[in-house]
Design a protein around this motif. Structure first.
Motif, PDB file in Angstrom:
ATOM      1  N   GLY A 195     -16.312  18.706 -89.389  1.00 24.99           N
ATOM      2  CA  GLY A 195     -15.528  19.729 -90.069  1.00 24.99           C
ATOM      3  C   GLY A 195     -14.084  19.747 -89.606  1.00 24.99           C
ATOM      4  N   GLN A 196     -13.430  20.887 -89.822  1.00 29.34           N
ATOM      5  CA  GLN A 196     -12.011  21.035 -89.522  1.00 29.34           C
ATOM      6  C   GLN A 196     -11.764  22.299 -88.713  1.00 29.34           C
ATOM      7  N   ALA A 197     -10.613  22.363 -88.082  1.00 27.45           N
ATOM      8  CA  ALA A 197     -10.248  23.528 -87.279  1.00 27.45           C
ATOM      9  C   ALA A 197     -10.022  24.747 -88.170  1.00 27.45           C
ATOM     10  N   HIS A 198     -10.212  25.944 -87.598  1.00 28.99           N
ATOM     11  CA  HIS A 198      -9.925  27.236 -88.237  1.00 28.99           C
ATOM     12  C   HIS A 198     -10.873  27.586 -89.385  1.00 28.99           C
ATOM     13  N   ARG A 199     -11.899  26.806 -89.634  1.00 28.71           N
ATOM     14  CA  ARG A 199     -12.757  27.039 -90.791  1.00 28.71           C
ATOM     15  C   ARG A 199     -14.227  26.869 -90.406  1.00 28.71           C
ATOM     16  N   PHE A 200     -15.106  27.568 -91.121  1.00 27.41           N
ATOM     17  CA  PHE A 200     -16.529  27.274 -91.104  1.00 27.41           C
ATOM     18  C   PHE A 200     -16.817  26.282 -92.225  1.00 27.41           C
ATOM     19  N   ASP A 201     -17.537  25.233 -91.898  1.00 23.12           N
ATOM     20  CA  ASP A 201     -17.950  24.229 -92.874  1.00 23.12           C
ATOM     21  C   ASP A 201     -19.476  24.223 -92.912  1.00 23.12           C
TER      22      ASP A 201
END
Length: 322
Positions: A195-201
């Motif tokens: 996934g990516q930073a600052h987010r829920f995936d």
């Protein structure tokens, strides 16, 4: 842990103080210990060593809800926010810009990062034989679910197969990282990137939850039915494909996609969409990460490919990796 004894069959949250902050308040490391009623391995779960990497927090929250201390064999030490100061400010780093994952094993008298790393090693790592450290990509990138580990170690390879992420990548140790410091104390460590930073995936979280549960089952700690294990791709080499010119990039492949040498991965054009330049794969493999930033300069990384074939090496990590 600290001054608390967690009896068999109990699940207890503990706060471990590590710093006085500017307000004079004490900042603590939050830990939950699930101590099984029966004997077994001790395993730590850690996330948010980089304070803006959130998927691992959600993975740990979901896993500890599933664990029953009365049925567990061994113990799980769960630390969903290893870097509380970075987490509060939604930053990868601590307030002094130190990277906690370059500060291990730390020191009781060093910087805040060093003291926090030392506390984690003494109170968590030293009590465990296995650790699962949960990460995401750095800012403006996204990772397909993958493990980073020492696949030359038979025990680590066995657990990587049990976790069964889509890709398991043989990765060298990074100086000052938790994985390096733990390995030097003969601990087995799996590092999950997704996934990516600052987010829920959601996909990254689901893959992580199932992977952690599979690993605990492989260690004999739990008995639980899980989705059928898929075969993980064992990867020995990865490479970033980079922009050869500056402009606006349009990436045309998806995470996890299989690509062949010479296949178009992206195009880069000017502000009017004119004079596009095609960016092509330099080898055959799978897309395991890509940039989310459409504005690029020459040399910027665009697409990360896990080679289907390759020697026993991987590309040196860029700043922000692991």
């Amino acid at each position: 842990m600290g001054d608390v004894t967690v009896l068999p069959g109990r699940k207890i949250q503990i706060e471990l103080p590590f710093a006085k902050v500017v307000t004079g308040a004490t900042e603590s490391l939050p830990v939950k210990v699930i101590n099984g009623r029966s004997a077994g391995p001790n395993v730590w779960l850690s996330a948010a060593i980089h304070g803006d990497e959130l998927n691992g927090i959600q993975i740990i929250r979901r896993v500890i809800k599933e664990l029953d201390a009365k049925m567990l064999r061994g113990a799980v030490i769960a630390v969903p926010i290893v870097n509380p100061l970075g987490f509060i400010t939604q930053s990868r780093y601590l307030p002094d810009r130190r990277d906690l994952n370059r500060s291990f094993p730390g020191s009781a008298r060093g910087s805040t990062a060093s003291r926090l790393a030392h506390l984690f090693m003494e109170q968590v790592v030293d009590q465990c034989s296995v650790g699962i450290d949960l990460h995401t990509a750095t800012n403006h990138r996204i990772n397909h679910p993958q493990l980073r580990a020492n696949l030359d170690d038979p025990t680590t390879l066995e657990l990587a197969r049990a976790f069964a992420a889509p890709f398991s990548i043989h990765a060298r140790l990074r100086d000052g990282s938790l994985r390096q410091a733990a390995a030097e104390r003969d601990k087995t460590v799996l590092l999950y990137e997704a996934g990516q930073a600052h987010r829920f995936d959601d996909d990254a979280i689901e893959t992580g939850v199932v992977g952690v549960m599979r690993t605990l089952r492989a260690l004999g700690m739990i008995d639980v039915r899980l989705p059928r294990v898929r075969q993980t791709h064992l990867i020995r080499r990865t490479r970033w494909v980079r922009a050869r010119r500056g402009g606006i990039a349009d990436i045309q492949v998806a995470l996890g996609q299989h690509v062949v040498n010479g296949e178009t991965l992206a195009s880069i054009s000017d502000a009017f969409g004119m004079r596009p330049t095609q960016v092509k794969a330099s080898e055959t493999g799978w897309v395991i990460a890509q940039s989310l930033r459409p504005l690029v300069n020459s040399g910027d990384s665009l697409v990360h490919i896990a080679s289907a074939r390759g020697p026993d090496r991987d590309e040196p990590a860029e700043k922000g990796a692991e």
